[in-house]
Design a protein around this motif. Structure first.
Motif, PDB file in Angstrom:
ATOM      1  N   TYR A  57       0.842  -1.274  -0.092  1.00  0.00           N
ATOM      2  CA  TYR A  57       0.071   0.107  -0.026  1.00  0.00           C
ATOM      3  C   TYR A  57       1.037   1.177   0.061  1.00  0.00           C
ATOM      4  CZ  TYR A  57      -3.780   3.239   1.324  1.00  0.00           C
ATOM      5  OH  TYR A  57      -4.669   4.283   1.487  1.00  0.00           O
ATOM      6  N   LEU A  58       0.547   2.293  -0.783  1.00  0.00           N
ATOM      7  CA  LEU A  58       1.179   3.724  -0.965  1.00  0.00           C
ATOM      8  C   LEU A  58       2.494   3.403  -1.250  1.00  0.00           C
ATOM      9  CD1 LEU A  58      -0.133   5.591   2.236  1.00  0.00           C
ATOM     10  CD2 LEU A  58      -0.913   5.803  -0.220  1.00  0.00           C
ATOM     11  N   GLY A  59       2.807   2.137  -2.198  1.00  0.00           N
ATOM     12  CA  GLY A  59       4.266   2.132  -2.639  1.00  0.00           C
ATOM     13  C   GLY A  59       5.226   1.405  -1.980  1.00  0.00           C
ATOM     14  N   GLU A  60       4.988   1.135  -0.469  1.00  0.00           N
ATOM     15  CA  GLU A  60       5.894   0.707   0.309  1.00  0.00           C
ATOM     16  C   GLU A  60       5.863  -0.909   0.097  1.00  0.00           C
ATOM     17  OE1 GLU A  60       7.986   2.406   2.344  1.00  0.00           O
ATOM     18  OE2 GLU A  60       7.142   4.217   1.690  1.00  0.00           O
ATOM     19  N   HIS A  61       6.876  -1.460  -0.016  1.00  0.00           N
ATOM     20  CA  HIS A  61       7.003  -2.875  -0.547  1.00  0.00           C
ATOM     21  C   HIS A  61       7.657  -3.496   0.816  1.00  0.00           C
ATOM     22  CE1 HIS A  61       5.841  -2.015  -4.361  1.00  0.00           C
ATOM     23  NE2 HIS A  61       6.790  -1.083  -4.535  1.00  0.00           N
ATOM     24  N   ARG A  62       6.680  -4.066   1.692  1.00  0.00           N
ATOM     25  CA  ARG A  62       6.940  -4.986   2.818  1.00  0.00           C
ATOM     26  C   ARG A  62       7.125  -6.224   2.497  1.00  0.00           C
ATOM     27  NH1 ARG A  62       2.826  -1.691   3.229  1.00  0.00           N
ATOM     28  NH2 ARG A  62       2.913   0.167   4.073  1.00  0.00           N
ATOM     29  N   TYR A  96      18.073  -1.581  16.747  1.00  0.00           N
ATOM     30  CA  TYR A  96      18.211  -2.305  17.854  1.00  0.00           C
ATOM     31  C   TYR A  96      17.758  -3.839  17.351  1.00  0.00           C
ATOM     32  CZ  TYR A  96      17.661   1.670  21.212  1.00  0.00           C
ATOM     33  OH  TYR A  96      17.863   2.733  21.811  1.00  0.00           O
ATOM     34  N   GLY A  97      16.740  -3.868  16.573  1.00  0.00           N
ATOM     35  CA  GLY A  97      16.142  -5.040  16.093  1.00  0.00           C
ATOM     36  C   GLY A  97      16.441  -5.635  14.582  1.00  0.00           C
ATOM     37  N   GLY A  98      17.123  -4.828  13.804  1.00  0.00           N
ATOM     38  CA  GLY A  98      17.114  -5.199  12.493  1.00  0.00           C
ATOM     39  C   GLY A  98      16.074  -4.891  11.735  1.00  0.00           C
ATOM     40  N   ALA A  99      15.223  -4.343  11.882  1.00  0.00           N
ATOM     41  CA  ALA A  99      13.949  -4.136  11.242  1.00  0.00           C
ATOM     42  C   ALA A  99      14.169  -3.210  10.161  1.00  0.00           C
ATOM     43  CB  ALA A  99      12.731  -3.764  12.117  1.00  0.00           C
ATOM     44  N   GLU A 100      13.983  -3.512   8.876  1.00  0.00           N
ATOM     45  CA  GLU A 100      14.089  -2.485   7.698  1.00  0.00           C
ATOM     46  C   GLU A 100      13.131  -1.409   7.845  1.00  0.00           C
ATOM     47  OE1 GLU A 100      16.313  -2.297   5.445  1.00  0.00           O
ATOM     48  OE2 GLU A 100      17.544  -4.106   6.280  1.00  0.00           O
ATOM     49  N   PRO A 101      13.562  -0.172   7.849  1.00  0.00           N
ATOM     50  CA  PRO A 101      12.572   0.816   8.135  1.00  0.00           C
ATOM     51  C   PRO A 101      11.262   0.816   7.401  1.00  0.00           C
ATOM     52  CG  PRO A 101      14.760   1.810   8.171  1.00  0.00           C
ATOM     53  CD  PRO A 101      14.973   0.284   7.702  1.00  0.00           C
ATOM     54  N   ARG A 102      11.232   0.544   6.089  1.00  0.00           N
ATOM     55  CA  ARG A 102      10.298   0.213   5.031  1.00  0.00           C
ATOM     56  C   ARG A 102       9.227  -0.865   5.703  1.00  0.00           C
ATOM     57  NH1 ARG A 102      10.711  -4.622   2.366  1.00  0.00           N
ATOM     58  NH2 ARG A 102      12.877  -5.402   2.199  1.00  0.00           N
ATOM     59  N   ASN A 103       9.681  -1.573   6.579  1.00  0.00           N
ATOM     60  CA  ASN A 103       8.801  -2.757   7.177  1.00  0.00           C
ATOM     61  C   ASN A 103       8.341  -2.300   8.417  1.00  0.00           C
ATOM     62  OD1 ASN A 103       8.597  -4.848   5.447  1.00  0.00           O
ATOM     63  ND2 ASN A 103      10.741  -5.450   5.954  1.00  0.00           N
ATOM     64  N   VAL A 104       8.505  -1.239   8.860  1.00  0.00           N
ATOM     65  CA  VAL A 104       7.895  -0.773  10.290  1.00  0.00           C
ATOM     66  C   VAL A 104       6.783   0.005  10.000  1.00  0.00           C
ATOM     67  CG1 VAL A 104       8.499   0.226  12.342  1.00  0.00           C
ATOM     68  CG2 VAL A 104      10.556  -0.628  11.099  1.00  0.00           C
ATOM     69  N   PHE A 105       5.763  -0.385  10.537  1.00  0.00           N
ATOM     70  CA  PHE A 105       4.112   0.004  10.298  1.00  0.00           C
ATOM     71  C   PHE A 105       3.710   0.485  11.541  1.00  0.00           C
ATOM     72  CE2 PHE A 105      -0.399  -0.428   9.983  1.00  0.00           C
ATOM     73  CZ  PHE A 105      -0.746   0.012   8.623  1.00  0.00           C
ATOM     74  N   VAL A 106       3.479   1.784  11.720  1.00  0.00           N
ATOM     75  CA  VAL A 106       3.040   2.327  13.027  1.00  0.00           C
ATOM     76  C   VAL A 106       1.755   2.957  13.025  1.00  0.00           C
ATOM     77  CG1 VAL A 106       3.485   4.185  14.715  1.00  0.00           C
ATOM     78  CG2 VAL A 106       5.490   2.858  13.499  1.00  0.00           C
ATOM     79  N   THR A 107       0.651   2.738  13.930  1.00  0.00           N
ATOM     80  CA  THR A 107      -0.533   3.453  13.993  1.00  0.00           C
ATOM     81  C   THR A 107      -0.596   4.190  15.545  1.00  0.00           C
ATOM     82  OG1 THR A 107      -1.986   1.531  14.888  1.00  0.00           O
ATOM     83  CG2 THR A 107      -1.616   1.795  12.475  1.00  0.00           C
TER      84      THR A 107
END
Length: 131
Positions: A57-62, A96-107
């Protein structure tokens, strides 16, 4: 006072802990949450019996490295503060956790002082305001 839920496709307790620390540190740094104000539910999904769904969604490739962060807190933060929070969560989740920034979904879900009870069946924020 934020209540945080983090879901990630991992069975590694150390990674979940790192993601929890990342979100908490971002909350303290970006919007001034007290350091001892930490209420979190961290849930790891193994990919076999439970999974996380994601799209582009919105071009973010998770991908399967997706991390969902849901924050409930009292209202009052500006859009700029929230944007700074989102950036800092993505930075620290990566660090800290190795998560790619593109994969971090926040609400963020906001509510009022009367919507919180920290125990004893009391609305402490309401009680404190009337004391």
């Amino acid at each position: 006072m934020p209540f945080v839920r983090i879901d990630a496709l991992t069975t590694d307790p150390a990674r979940l802990d790192a993601l929890g620390r990342a979100v908490h540190d971002a909350l303290t740094q970006a919007i001034g949450i007290p350091s001892d104000d930490c209420f979190q539910v961290l849930t790891g999904h193994d990919g076999a019996s439970s999974t996380l769904r994601h799209g582009s969604y919105l071009g973010e490739h998770r991908d399967d490295g997706v991390v969902y962060v849901a924050i409930t807190m009292r209202s009052g933060r500006t859009p700029a503060q929230k944007q700074a929070l989102y950036r800092r969560i993505a930075e620290l989740a990566h660090e800290y956790g190795g998560a790619e920034p593109r994969n971090v979904f926040v609400t963020v879900t906001e509510n009022a002082s009367a919507d919180w009870s920290f125990g004893h069946g009391e609305a402490q924020y309401v009680t404190a305001a009337t004391a």
